[in-house]
Design a protein around this motif. Structure first.
Motif: not given
Length: 205
Positions: A27-42
């Protein structure tokens, strides 16, 4: 609602495929700063996506020991498997203004004259509304009171009471119908008459 995410170091199609095989979702988190690539438990994400609040309210994302307010913005599912392929979140703060669809919760339907007196049913024409507001003021849902609904009248968007800081977006439609009563269907039961027995003719001698 709160969920835990982990920073994703490896990028690319191959890395994402390996993550999915390991029971993770890129996944990805964007907005209010730099985008960060993430991973989550399915499995945790899959079950969270079944909950209405996960789609329409602010979420607490724990990442690298810090908790951040985020909104679910998009997710992709496998065409035929029960598998989440990718997920997008948006960081929000006190100044973030958003436009998002929010579910409608209908109340008072059974007590309305249209249903209780006239034995009709109510057709929910719209089940969610798009609104604009500050992210911190996003409601989990909007309540629609149908207790005063009478036959021959409908509830429109302008009839819905929302907080002053919320603006309903109708994309040019002046005042769309939200719910409308439908008269009870009277089923006609046709009883077919049994055929009359044929008269037996007398045999000629």
């Amino acid at each position: 609602m709160k969920f835990v995410a982990f920073e994703r170091k490896l990028q690319g199609t191959g890395a994402s495929r390996r993550l999915r095989h390991a029971g993770k979702v890129p996944g990805i988190v964007y907005g209010a700063g730099e985008p960060v690539s993430i991973e989550l438990d399915h499995n945790a994400l899959f079950h969270a996506l079944k909950k209405e609040a996960f789609h329409s309210s602010l979420l607490d994302m724990e990442l690298a020991g810090a908790t951040t307010k985020v909104l679910l913005r998009d997710y992709q599912m496998h065409p035929y498997k029960q598998q989440v392929l990718h997920v997008d979140f948006q960081r929000v703060d006190a100044t973030t203004k958003i436009t998002k669809k929010v579910p409608l919760h209908f109340v008072g339907e059974a007590e309305s004259p249209a249903v209780k007196t006239d034995k009709g049913t109510v057709n929910h024409v719209i089940t969610e509304l798009e609104i604009t507001c500050l992210a911190q003021q996003l409601p989990e849902f909007i309540e629609v009171d149908l207790s005063g609904l009478t036959m021959g009248h409908s509830v429109h968007v302008n009839d819905i009471k929302v907080a002053p800081h919320i603006k309903i977006v109708t994309h040019g439609k002046p005042n769309p119908v939200v719910a409308t009563p439908v008269p009870a269907v009277v089923e006609e039961i046709v009883v077919a008459a049994a055929p009359a027995p044929e008269a037996k003719g007398k045999k000629k001698k």
